[in-house]
Design an enzyme around this catalytic site. Structure first.
Site, PDB file in Angstrom:
ATOM      1  N   LYS A 295       4.382   4.777  17.475  1.00 13.96           N
ATOM      2  CA  LYS A 295       2.985   5.253  17.395  1.00 13.96           C
ATOM      3  C   LYS A 295       2.033   4.102  17.043  1.00 13.96           C
ATOM      4  CE  LYS A 295       2.540   5.063  12.800  1.00 13.96           C
ATOM      5  NZ  LYS A 295       1.527   4.339  12.032  1.00 13.96           N
TER       6      LYS A 295
ATOM      7  N   ASN B 269       0.821  -1.198   0.000  1.00 10.64           N
ATOM      8  CA  ASN B 269       0.000   0.000   0.000  1.00 10.64           C
ATOM      9  C   ASN B 269       0.868   1.266   0.000  1.00 10.64           C
ATOM     10  OD1 ASN B 269      -2.199   1.600   2.246  1.00 10.64           O
ATOM     11  ND2 ASN B 269      -2.853   0.872   0.257  1.00 10.64           N
TER      12      ASN B 269
HETATM   13  N1  LIG Z   1       0.072   1.693   4.336  1.00  8.44           N
HETATM   14  C1  LIG Z   1       0.277   2.849   4.927  1.00  8.44           C
HETATM   15  O1  LIG Z   1      -0.628   3.707   5.014  1.00  8.44           O
HETATM   16  C2  LIG Z   1       1.627   3.174   5.470  1.00  8.44           C
HETATM   17  C3  LIG Z   1       2.576   2.206   5.732  1.00  8.44           C
HETATM   18  N2  LIG Z   1       3.796   2.541   6.226  1.00  8.44           N
HETATM   19  C4  LIG Z   1       4.817   1.545   6.488  1.00  8.44           C
HETATM   20  O2  LIG Z   1       5.337   1.101   5.247  1.00  8.44           O
HETATM   21  C5  LIG Z   1       5.866  -0.226   5.375  1.00  8.44           C
HETATM   22  C6  LIG Z   1       5.356  -1.052   4.210  1.00  8.44           C
HETATM   23  O3  LIG Z   1       3.974  -1.196   4.346  1.00  8.44           O
HETATM   24  P1  LIG Z   1       2.941  -1.277   3.137  1.00  8.44           P
HETATM   25  O4  LIG Z   1       3.533  -0.817   1.861  1.00  8.44           O
HETATM   26  O5  LIG Z   1       1.731  -0.570   3.607  1.00  8.44           O
HETATM   27  O6  LIG Z   1       2.707  -2.850   3.000  1.00  8.44           O
HETATM   28  P2  LIG Z   1       1.315  -3.640   2.997  1.00  8.44           P
HETATM   29  O7  LIG Z   1       0.970  -4.024   4.378  1.00  8.44           O
HETATM   30  O8  LIG Z   1       0.304  -2.901   2.205  1.00  8.44           O
HETATM   31  O9  LIG Z   1       1.634  -4.904   2.092  1.00  8.44           O
HETATM   32  C7  LIG Z   1       2.302  -6.042   2.467  1.00  8.44           C
HETATM   33  C8  LIG Z   1       3.455  -6.198   1.500  1.00  8.44           C
HETATM   34  O10 LIG Z   1       4.268  -7.265   1.929  1.00  8.44           O
HETATM   35  C9  LIG Z   1       4.643  -8.012   0.771  1.00  8.44           C
HETATM   36  N3  LIG Z   1       5.023  -9.360   1.176  1.00  8.44           N
HETATM   37  C10 LIG Z   1       4.224 -10.391   1.583  1.00  8.44           C
HETATM   38  N4  LIG Z   1       4.978 -11.473   1.869  1.00  8.44           N
HETATM   39  C11 LIG Z   1       6.267 -11.118   1.663  1.00  8.44           C
HETATM   40  C12 LIG Z   1       7.504 -11.770   1.784  1.00  8.44           C
HETATM   41  N5  LIG Z   1       7.595 -13.033   2.225  1.00  8.44           N
HETATM   42  N6  LIG Z   1       8.634 -11.094   1.482  1.00  8.44           N
HETATM   43  C13 LIG Z   1       8.579  -9.815   1.078  1.00  8.44           C
HETATM   44  N7  LIG Z   1       7.433  -9.126   0.922  1.00  8.44           N
HETATM   45  C14 LIG Z   1       6.300  -9.778   1.222  1.00  8.44           C
HETATM   46  C15 LIG Z   1       3.430  -7.958  -0.106  1.00  8.44           C
HETATM   47  O11 LIG Z   1       3.772  -8.272  -1.434  1.00  8.44           O
HETATM   48  C16 LIG Z   1       3.036  -6.499   0.074  1.00  8.44           C
HETATM   49  O12 LIG Z   1       3.741  -5.696  -0.826  1.00  8.44           O
HETATM   50  C17 LIG Z   1       5.421  -0.705   6.769  1.00  8.44           C
HETATM   51  O13 LIG Z   1       6.508  -0.620   7.659  1.00  8.44           O
HETATM   52  C18 LIG Z   1       4.339   0.285   7.167  1.00  8.44           C
HETATM   53  O14 LIG Z   1       4.256   0.483   8.575  1.00  8.44           O
HETATM   54  C19 LIG Z   1       4.123   3.839   6.451  1.00  8.44           C
HETATM   55  C20 LIG Z   1       3.236   4.840   6.186  1.00  8.44           C
HETATM   56  C21 LIG Z   1       1.928   4.582   5.686  1.00  8.44           C
HETATM   57  O1  LIG Z   2       1.804   4.818   9.330  1.00 10.57           O
HETATM   58  C1  LIG Z   2       0.680   5.062   8.937  1.00 10.57           C
HETATM   59  C2  LIG Z   2       0.180   6.421   8.765  1.00 10.57           C
HETATM   60  O2  LIG Z   2       1.170   7.380   8.919  1.00 10.57           O
HETATM   61  C3  LIG Z   2      -0.257   3.963   8.656  1.00 10.57           C
HETATM   62  O3  LIG Z   2      -0.527   3.330   9.842  1.00 10.57           O
HETATM   63  P1  LIG Z   2      -1.224   1.902   9.793  1.00 10.57           P
HETATM   64  O4  LIG Z   2      -0.179   0.899   9.408  1.00 10.57           O
HETATM   65  O5  LIG Z   2      -1.780   1.707  11.159  1.00 10.57           O
HETATM   66  O6  LIG Z   2      -2.307   2.029   8.741  1.00 10.57           O
END
Ligand SMILES: NC(=O)C1=CN([C@@H]2O[C@H](COP(=O)(O)OP(=O)(O)OC[C@H]3O[C@@H](n4cnc5c(N)ncnc54)[C@H](O)[C@@H]3O)[C@@H](O)[C@H]2O)C=CC1
Ligand SMILES: O=C(CO)COP(=O)(O)O
Length: 417
Positions: free
Chosen positions: A278, A23
């Site tokens: 957080k 995401n």
């Molecule tokens: N989604 C949000 O609104 C925000 C997320 N973040 C941070 O960004 C980081 C990435 O989160 P998202 O992009 O949201 O991920 P996500 O939670 O949307 O997606 C999960 C991801 O993990 C991958 N995945 C699944 N199994 C896997 C494996 N074995 N090896 C490698 N990848 C694998 C999937 O392909 C997918 O891309 C996290 O640390 C999150 O806290 C930070 C700000 C905002």
């Molecule tokens: O880090 C985030 C917003 O800044 C997203 O938080 P969540 O992973 O709880 O959706």
């Protein structure tokens, strides 16, 4: 505001890879690709995006659903490169055509000078192992990962873990950044912490309070200081002069959009810890909201949570952490507020209490493969505190761990904190 003109006029351009495509990973790829295209004298236009390959069925309500293919699963990379949409993790958002989905991690990072790490923290270790020795020695990283790494040796930031693991310098990006809002180009702010050794900073070396009067050459030879002001064992390779300098101006040009405002700072530890801790507080906010206790209870959780975040940063990450990073930047209080209002950790915790489920059950049922970071961070921080006999000094963090493990109830929160 950074001047792109200042960065131009170099023989070589920076190549950018985003390691991750969830995401937030897909959203950051969109932002970065818009900027590489707009600043193609500094950056190569194409942005590699590493995709953990999986077979995906295009949902029937997607405009890309094809009757002739039906529900037959297709490779996610093929879908992204054909339709320019990550239909699983960021549905409904068009990615720029210069985002290139790549299932091979080693190939995706090859020859890139800028590596943006954007994976759930559970997968960072394997990703780093896979690319160690296969990246440019003078590459630089930005970690968008929200979490901390706890091992027998203690606690470390993902920027440190990535930097030390790969032998490169790595900064951190974090803020009040719910991905879907940003992907829809709704205005938000973010904080990027980048404090490279002076050898990279050919225009304006940042003086470090912990290392005054040390010359650029001696720092390059001796290694550099890490996010806690300690001498780092990692010996860095300077970025060659043929490239535009990799400094605050360069990263601002790469990430700043009219709808995504970037504040550059140097407190890598504070920015990283804000994003990680957080998530524990957001779970607590979800618990009390799910219990129907209203906004006052949630505000109390945020107040206590913020105090524990600052205390934790000061106690374990030494003098380099600045209280202002928590209380004034997007990576601190702003992220806390947005995450306790509409983040996934908050929503899953709230529903868990409302429906009598575990948070993990809601995560599996509702998030379609997206992953919570708060649950594992709560466990890891607790194991770190417990080992040191410090659980009672962090009553909210400790209560969240107890509730997740079924050892405490939400009703006990007011008497525990
Ligand atoms: N989604 C949000 O609104 C925000 C997320 N973040 C941070 O960004 C980081 C990435 O989160 P998202 O992009 O949201 O991920 P996500 O939670 O949307 O997606 C999960 C991801 O993990 C991958 N995945 C699944 N199994 C896997 C494996 N074995 N090896 C490698 N990848 C694998 C999937 O392909 C997918 O891309 C996290 O640390 C999150 O806290 C930070 C700000 C905002
Ligand atoms: O880090 C985030 C917003 O800044 C997203 O938080 P969540 O992973 O709880 O959706």
């Amino acid at each position: 505001m950074a001047s792109a003109a200042l960065l131009g006029g170099h023989e070589r351009k920076h190549k950018v890879t985003v390691v991750g495509s969830g995401n937030w990973g897909s959203t950051i790829s969109k932002i970065v690709a818009e900027n590489t295209r707009a600043n193609n004298t500094i950056f190569e236009e194409d942005v590699q995006m590493w995709v953990y390959e999986e077979e995906v069925t295009i949902p029937k309500d997607s405009k890309f659903y094809d009757e002739t293919v039906g529900d037959k699963p297709q490779k996610l990379t093929s879908i992204i490169n054909k339709y320019h949409e990550n239909v699983k993790y960021l549905p409904g958002i068009t990615l720029p055509s210069n985002v290139i989905a790549n299932p091979s991690l080693r190939d995706a990072v090859k020859d890139s000078t800028i590596l943006v790490f954007n994976l759930p923290h559970q997968f960072i270790n394997n990703a780093c192992k896979e690319i160690r020795g296969h990246i440019l020695p003078y590459a630089r990283g930005i970690s968008c990962v929200k979490g901390v790494n706890v091992s027998d040796e203690g606690i470390s930031l993902f920027s440190e873990w990535i930097g030390d693991g790969l032998g490169i310098y790595c900064g951190a990006l974090s803020g009040a950044n719910i991905a879907t809002e940003i992907a829809n180009e709704k205005w938000s702010e973010t904080t990027i912490a980048y404090d490279p050794p002076p050898m990279d900073n050919s225009r304006a070396p940042t003086p470090r309070s912990s290392s005054p009067n040390i010359s650029i050459t001696s720092l390059a030879e001796a290694g550099h200081r890490d996010a806690r002001g300690r001498a780092s064992k990692t010996k860095l390779t300077p970025v060659p002069a043929e490239y535009p300098p990799l400094d605050h101006d360069c990263f601002r040009v790469l990430f700043h959009r009219p709808y995504f405002h970037v504040q550059m700072v140097s407190d890598v530890a504070g920015v990283s810890l804000g994003g990680a801790l957080k998530n524990i507080v957001a779970l607590a906010a979800g618990f009390v909201d799910g219990r129907g206790w209203g906004d006052n209870a949630k505000a109390a959780i945020m107040r206590i949570g913020l105090m524990e975040m600052v205390k934790f940063g000061k106690e374990f990450f030494g003098e380099t952490v600045q209280t202002a990073t928590f209380t004034e930047s997007s990576a601190g209080v702003a992220d806390l507020i947005t995450s306790c209002s509409g983040g996934r950790n908050f929503r899953c915790a709230r529903k868990a209490v409302e429906k009598g489920m575990t948070v993990q059950e809601v995560e599996h049922e509702d998030l379609n493969g997206q992953m919570l970071q708060g649950t594992s961070t709560a466990y890891e921080v607790n194991s770190f505190l417990k080992k040191r006999g410090l659980e009672s000094n962090y009553p909210l963090f400790t209560a969240v761990n107890g509730i997740l493990r079924g050892e405490r109830t939400v009703d006990e929160i007011p008497s525990l904190v």
